[in-house]
Write an enzyme that holds these catalytic residues in place. Structure first.
Site, PDB file in Angstrom:
ATOM      1  N   GLY A   1      -5.612 -35.219 -29.346  1.00  0.00           N
ATOM      2  CA  GLY A   1      -5.330 -36.079 -30.489  1.00  0.00           C
ATOM      3  C   GLY A   1      -6.498 -36.115 -31.453  1.00  0.00           C
ATOM      4  O   GLY A   1      -7.654 -36.151 -31.040  1.00  0.00           O
TER       5      GLY A   1
ATOM      6  N   ARG B   1     -24.005 -27.147 -39.231  1.00  0.00           N
ATOM      7  CA  ARG B   1     -25.250 -27.168 -40.005  1.00  0.00           C
ATOM      8  C   ARG B   1     -26.487 -27.239 -39.121  1.00  0.00           C
ATOM      9  O   ARG B   1     -27.520 -26.644 -39.442  1.00  0.00           O
ATOM     10  CB  ARG B   1     -25.200 -28.309 -41.017  1.00  0.00           C
TER      11      ARG B   1
ATOM     12  N   ARG C   1      -1.761 -29.012 -28.591  1.00  0.00           N
ATOM     13  CA  ARG C   1      -1.689 -29.067 -27.137  1.00  0.00           C
ATOM     14  C   ARG C   1      -1.486 -27.645 -26.618  1.00  0.00           C
ATOM     15  O   ARG C   1      -0.867 -26.815 -27.283  1.00  0.00           O
ATOM     16  CB  ARG C   1      -0.529 -29.943 -26.680  1.00  0.00           C
TER      17      ARG C   1
ATOM     18  N   ASP D   1     -10.156 -36.861 -22.993  1.00  0.00           N
ATOM     19  CA  ASP D   1     -10.250 -36.457 -21.594  1.00  0.00           C
ATOM     20  C   ASP D   1      -9.527 -35.146 -21.303  1.00  0.00           C
ATOM     21  O   ASP D   1      -9.976 -34.348 -20.475  1.00  0.00           O
ATOM     22  CB  ASP D   1      -9.762 -37.572 -20.668  1.00  0.00           C
TER      23      ASP D   1
ATOM     24  N   SER E   1      -9.282 -32.625 -23.392  1.00  0.00           N
ATOM     25  CA  SER E   1     -10.196 -31.601 -23.903  1.00  0.00           C
ATOM     26  C   SER E   1     -11.349 -31.381 -22.927  1.00  0.00           C
ATOM     27  O   SER E   1     -11.793 -30.249 -22.709  1.00  0.00           O
ATOM     28  CB  SER E   1     -10.750 -32.024 -25.263  1.00  0.00           C
TER      29      SER E   1
ATOM     30  N   THR F   1     -12.204 -39.397 -29.634  1.00  0.00           N
ATOM     31  CA  THR F   1     -10.908 -40.016 -29.365  1.00  0.00           C
ATOM     32  C   THR F   1     -10.958 -41.477 -29.778  1.00  0.00           C
ATOM     33  O   THR F   1     -11.978 -42.146 -29.566  1.00  0.00           O
ATOM     34  CB  THR F   1     -10.526 -39.923 -27.878  1.00  0.00           C
TER      35      THR F   1
ATOM     36  N   ASP G   1      -9.390 -43.741 -28.344  1.00  0.00           N
ATOM     37  CA  ASP G   1      -9.113 -44.568 -27.166  1.00  0.00           C
ATOM     38  C   ASP G   1     -10.369 -45.152 -26.528  1.00  0.00           C
ATOM     39  O   ASP G   1     -10.279 -46.108 -25.758  1.00  0.00           O
ATOM     40  CB  ASP G   1      -8.358 -43.755 -26.119  1.00  0.00           C
TER      41      ASP G   1
ATOM     42  N   ASP H   1     -12.138 -43.983 -24.135  1.00  0.00           N
ATOM     43  CA  ASP H   1     -11.908 -43.950 -22.689  1.00  0.00           C
ATOM     44  C   ASP H   1     -12.683 -42.850 -21.966  1.00  0.00           C
ATOM     45  O   ASP H   1     -12.314 -42.453 -20.860  1.00  0.00           O
ATOM     46  CB  ASP H   1     -10.410 -43.791 -22.401  1.00  0.00           C
TER      47      ASP H   1
ATOM     48  N   ARG I   1      -3.663 -45.262 -25.029  1.00  0.00           N
ATOM     49  CA  ARG I   1      -3.196 -44.637 -23.786  1.00  0.00           C
ATOM     50  C   ARG I   1      -3.370 -45.606 -22.618  1.00  0.00           C
ATOM     51  O   ARG I   1      -2.833 -46.687 -22.643  1.00  0.00           O
ATOM     52  CB  ARG I   1      -3.913 -43.314 -23.541  1.00  0.00           C
TER      53      ARG I   1
ATOM     54  N   ALA J   1      -6.813 -63.044 -31.799  1.00  0.00           N
ATOM     55  CA  ALA J   1      -5.508 -63.067 -31.135  1.00  0.00           C
ATOM     56  C   ALA J   1      -5.475 -64.131 -30.038  1.00  0.00           C
ATOM     57  O   ALA J   1      -6.485 -64.401 -29.382  1.00  0.00           O
ATOM     58  CB  ALA J   1      -5.202 -61.698 -30.534  1.00  0.00           C
TER      59      ALA J   1
ATOM     60  N   HIS K   1       1.983 -70.699 -35.074  1.00  0.00           N
ATOM     61  CA  HIS K   1       2.102 -69.247 -34.995  1.00  0.00           C
ATOM     62  C   HIS K   1       1.097 -68.696 -33.991  1.00  0.00           C
ATOM     63  O   HIS K   1       0.108 -69.363 -33.655  1.00  0.00           O
ATOM     64  CB  HIS K   1       1.859 -68.601 -36.360  1.00  0.00           C
TER      65      HIS K   1
ATOM     66  N   HIS L   1       0.695 -44.228 -35.120  1.00  0.00           N
ATOM     67  CA  HIS L   1      -0.311 -43.233 -35.458  1.00  0.00           C
ATOM     68  C   HIS L   1      -1.118 -43.553 -36.715  1.00  0.00           C
ATOM     69  O   HIS L   1      -2.064 -42.824 -37.030  1.00  0.00           O
ATOM     70  CB  HIS L   1       0.350 -41.854 -35.599  1.00  0.00           C
ATOM     71  N   VAL L   2      -0.785 -44.621 -37.408  1.00  0.00           N
ATOM     72  CA  VAL L   2      -1.624 -45.038 -38.530  1.00  0.00           C
ATOM     73  C   VAL L   2      -3.047 -45.306 -38.035  1.00  0.00           C
ATOM     74  O   VAL L   2      -4.024 -45.172 -38.782  1.00  0.00           O
ATOM     75  CB  VAL L   2      -1.030 -46.290 -39.227  1.00  0.00           C
TER      76      VAL L   2
ATOM     77  N   ARG M   1      -4.791 -43.525 -36.080  1.00  0.00           N
ATOM     78  CA  ARG M   1      -5.580 -42.303 -35.889  1.00  0.00           C
ATOM     79  C   ARG M   1      -6.027 -41.674 -37.208  1.00  0.00           C
ATOM     80  O   ARG M   1      -6.806 -40.720 -37.207  1.00  0.00           O
ATOM     81  CB  ARG M   1      -4.764 -41.263 -35.098  1.00  0.00           C
TER      82      ARG M   1
END
Length: 319
Positions: free
Chosen positions: A11, A25, A72, A103, A105, A125, A127, A129, A171, A186, A215, A249-250, A252
């Site tokens: 990703g 460079r 992939r 991971d 990769s 990534t 994530d 992770d 993930r 939150a 709310h 995916h926004v 990423r």
């Protein structure tokens, strides 16, 4: 070492281009030749390889995605695919490889390392992770994208007096959910690293409602499950009107933050330094703002964890 390659895999994440730029460079500064491998491991097998010059990476530090593209590649998981990849590397005279990705990769880098080819893994990534580093390239940008969305959703939640359930990526890791939830105020954060009690979640919402709270924002990491399922359970058990937002995916995309640009530049340059020193099979990272590197096989064997104190703090501040 006089000729190296660089590829991005898995990703995409904001800051990958900054890392590619740094590799190219830094290497040219040290009079090395650099070859870009397009479309990840699939491009490596297919020989989609081109030499990169200083101008090849001009005006990309601020761009999201990856100029080398990514794909992939199931074939690379096979022995035949890996041998084809090494054949291509030998064909172009590439002596070392910088692999930027997550991971999956890293598993590819591990496979090449075990076959005796020097690889350096650079954690790219959203994530966050990858063990052996406090932060991965792209995490900070994705985090700010999520926080911006939460701020906007809270305006609507306040206006309509509703409970909003927001699903974020990551993930099997809860870093985006935890950091965004804490930064965005939150009321509840659901991470895959820790079990949650739906009855406790409902009780918290009801206690807030009883004291006049109109709310709430609930952050759900995709590794926990569907935000839609969580929303339906809340409506069924508590009777509160809910709305679901799946950010997708926004998270990423977008121009990398200053933090990600600096991190990518430092890690990409460090990867080249390791190859110059004749080292392979390493994973670069940053810990307490200090550049580090570890054996890539050992890194892949470590479990991912999140900060339990931060997780507890988010609950304490959202009472």
């Amino acid at each position: 070492m006089k000729r190296i390659g660089v590829l991005t895999s898995g990703g995409d994440s904001p800051g990958m281009n900054a890392a590619v730029r740094a590799v190219v460079r830094k290497a040219i500064f040290h009079e090395m030749e650099v070859f870009g491998i397009y479309y990840g491991y699939q491009g490596l097998i297919n020989g989609d390889i081109r030499q990169l010059e200083l101008g090849s990476v001009g005006d990309i530090i601020h761009r999201g995605g990856t100029m080398l593209h990514t794909a992939r590649c199931l074939e690379f998981k096979t022995e035949e695919g890996q041998l084809k990849a090494i054949e291509q590397l030998n064909k172009y005279g590439i002596e070392g490889l910088v692999i930027i990705g997550g991971d999956g990769s890293y598993m590819g880098a591990k496979a090449l390392t075990e076959r005796g080819f020097p690889c350096i893994g650079v954690p790219g990534t959203i994530d966050n992770d990858i063990p052996g580093t406090d932060f991965t390239i792209g995490f900070d940008t994705a985090l700010n994208t999520v926080i911006d969305a939460i701020d906007k959703i809270r305006d609507t939640a306040t206006s309509h007096e509703r409970t909003y359930v927001v699903e974020v990526m990551g993930r099997n890791a809860g870093d985006i959910a935890l950091w965004a939830g804490l930064a965005g105020g939150a009321e509840t954060i659901l991470c895959p690293e820790y079990d949650y009690d739906m009855e406790e979640l409902i009780g918290k919402l009801k206690r807030g409602h009883d004291r006049g709270k109109k709310h709430s924002i609930i952050i759900v990491a995709e590794g926990v499950g569907s935000a839609v399922d969580v929303s339906r359970k809340i409506e069924a058990k508590a009777g509160f009107e809910t709305r679901v937002t799946v950010l997708g995916h926004v998270q990423r995309g977008g121009s990398p933050s200053a933090n990600d640009r600096v991190l990518a530049s430092r890690l990409g340059a460090r990867a080249v330094e390791l190859l110059l020193d004749g080292k392979g099979g390493r994973s670069v990272g940053i810990e307490q703002n200090r550049l580090v590197d570890y054996d890539i096989i050992e890194v892949l064997g470590k479990p991912h964890t999140i900060d339990k104190k931060m997780y507890d703090l988010s609950s304490e501040l959202s009472i």
